[in-house]
Design a protein around this motif. Sequence first.
Motif, PDB file in Angstrom:
ATOM      1  N   LEU A  38      21.991 -50.528  22.346  1.00  0.00           N
ATOM      2  CA  LEU A  38      21.847 -51.517  21.278  1.00  0.00           C
ATOM      3  C   LEU A  38      21.996 -50.855  19.920  1.00  0.00           C
ATOM      4  O   LEU A  38      21.323 -49.872  19.631  1.00  0.00           O
ATOM      5  N   THR A  58      21.440 -46.110  15.943  1.00  0.00           N
ATOM      6  CA  THR A  58      21.437 -46.658  14.590  1.00  0.00           C
ATOM      7  C   THR A  58      22.662 -46.182  13.818  1.00  0.00           C
ATOM      8  O   THR A  58      23.275 -45.168  14.148  1.00  0.00           O
ATOM      9  N   LYS A  96      18.755 -59.407  23.616  1.00  0.00           N
ATOM     10  CA  LYS A  96      19.871 -58.595  24.109  1.00  0.00           C
ATOM     11  C   LYS A  96      19.449 -57.714  25.285  1.00  0.00           C
ATOM     12  O   LYS A  96      20.127 -57.643  26.309  1.00  0.00           O
ATOM     13  N   ILE A  97      18.324 -57.036  25.111  1.00  0.00           N
ATOM     14  CA  ILE A  97      17.922 -56.020  26.090  1.00  0.00           C
ATOM     15  C   ILE A  97      17.431 -56.629  27.398  1.00  0.00           C
ATOM     16  O   ILE A  97      17.831 -56.195  28.489  1.00  0.00           O
ATOM     17  N   PRO A 101      21.175 -51.873  16.268  1.00  0.00           N
ATOM     18  CA  PRO A 101      20.600 -52.869  15.363  1.00  0.00           C
ATOM     19  C   PRO A 101      21.307 -52.830  14.019  1.00  0.00           C
ATOM     20  O   PRO A 101      22.005 -51.872  13.688  1.00  0.00           O
ATOM     21  N   SER A 103      13.622 -52.259  16.571  1.00  0.00           N
ATOM     22  CA  SER A 103      14.387 -51.962  17.795  1.00  0.00           C
ATOM     23  C   SER A 103      14.023 -50.586  18.337  1.00  0.00           C
ATOM     24  O   SER A 103      13.907 -50.389  19.556  1.00  0.00           O
ATOM     25  N   SER A 155      23.094 -56.247  17.202  1.00  0.00           N
ATOM     26  CA  SER A 155      22.166 -57.325  16.843  1.00  0.00           C
ATOM     27  C   SER A 155      22.093 -57.487  15.330  1.00  0.00           C
ATOM     28  O   SER A 155      22.356 -56.547  14.579  1.00  0.00           O
ATOM     29  N   ALA A 213      16.588 -58.046  19.482  1.00  0.00           N
ATOM     30  CA  ALA A 213      16.582 -56.912  20.412  1.00  0.00           C
ATOM     31  C   ALA A 213      16.113 -57.362  21.782  1.00  0.00           C
ATOM     32  O   ALA A 213      16.694 -56.984  22.821  1.00  0.00           O
ATOM     33  N   SER A 229      25.492 -53.688  22.706  1.00  0.00           N
ATOM     34  CA  SER A 229      25.060 -54.871  21.966  1.00  0.00           C
ATOM     35  C   SER A 229      24.874 -54.528  20.499  1.00  0.00           C
ATOM     36  O   SER A 229      24.360 -53.459  20.159  1.00  0.00           O
ATOM     37  N   ILE A 283      18.927 -46.981  21.891  1.00  0.00           N
ATOM     38  CA  ILE A 283      19.122 -47.530  20.552  1.00  0.00           C
ATOM     39  C   ILE A 283      19.943 -46.542  19.739  1.00  0.00           C
ATOM     40  O   ILE A 283      19.611 -45.353  19.680  1.00  0.00           O
TER      41      ILE A 283
END
Length: 389
Positions: free
Chosen positions: A67, A98, A54-55, A69, A77, A42, A51, A40, A96
């Motif tokens: 995810l 990044t 999606k989660i 972000p 996130s 976001s 977040a 995902s 997560i």
Amino acid sequence: MDNIAFFAGAARNLEGKATAEYSADHTSSIRREAIGVIASISPWNYPLQMAAWKILPAIAAGNTILLKPAEITPLTSLLFAEVATQAGLPAGVVNILTGRGSTVGAELLRHPDVDMLSFTGSTGVGRTVLDAAATTAKRVHLELGGKAPFVVFDDADLKAAIHGAVAGSLINTGQDCTAATRAIVHRSLYEQFISGIADLYANVKLGPTQDPNTDLGPLVSETHRDKVAEMVERARGYARVFGGGIPDGDLASGSYYRPTLVADATSDSEIFRDEVFGPVLAVTPFDTDDEAIKLANDTPYGLAASAWTKDVYRALRATREIRAGAVWVNDHIPIISEMPHGGFKESGFGKDMSTYSFDEYTVVKHVMFDLTGVAAKPWHRTIFSAGEG
């Protein structure tokens, strides 16, 4: 918190077709199964809320999620994932990652171990997601841009419509895909509507969001503020503009921009057609209901809309004929966990929120049991010649 409570319960209520004998010799049932690994991406405008959107449905349906972000708003996130770990979620369920979209995001889109892509953001980037998904035939969920019409009919409660337009256009400093951005107002109320909006806009207090007296905080960055300002300045060449501009004094060094009303914007103008994503409301008049509906639909987007009227038949027509994923009547913006959120046309496809989101994050499997125990089935005649089998 409401999203968390809702999806915790919804995970225990997956729906499917009733187990039954749709064929006389078989029992059929439906299983809803997890898709697998969800990637995902976001957006920056509601980083913590996005977040959650999606989660939560992804893991409630039994998937794991990675995810990414937005690179300018990653911290909430990361905190969400830390709290999820403290709450007891197994390692590897919520992840997560990044980084920049051009590198980390692009790698995620094409990774062979990713089974589904979920993206919220601009329509332009959404097309890139679709192109990438096609390389490995991944399932895709897209929630993209919007240019929400705010239709005010001649019998509307004008005071309510003015207050609704101000709140609906300035929420999150206008950085909202469902924000009221195109006010389509009956000509008999047009000048009163413009005057009422301009007066309320003029009294909006800009300032730091930590200050309880602040009405409107800053935009996400100076770069984005400058983009909004440039669109408004171009609009001054073809429409009446009330407000706008970068404030003076202490706020000049931040990403602040004054609320802006653009009146007499034609349906083919930039300010009326393109996403501004700032505290800007464009207004145009109409004369007939047919014209109002046509103007509301004259956009490539279809995420949200609202109709303001006291006539139930007019309201029913508007909700039926306006092509948008959500149509409010005499309000604009509220979203609830129990109801789906997603668009038509170039605003994407698929739903966040509600049990409808499980359609995005599960795959349906048909399971069929033979009831006869007979080796030679009647349908085998399509293979075996008469007397054989």
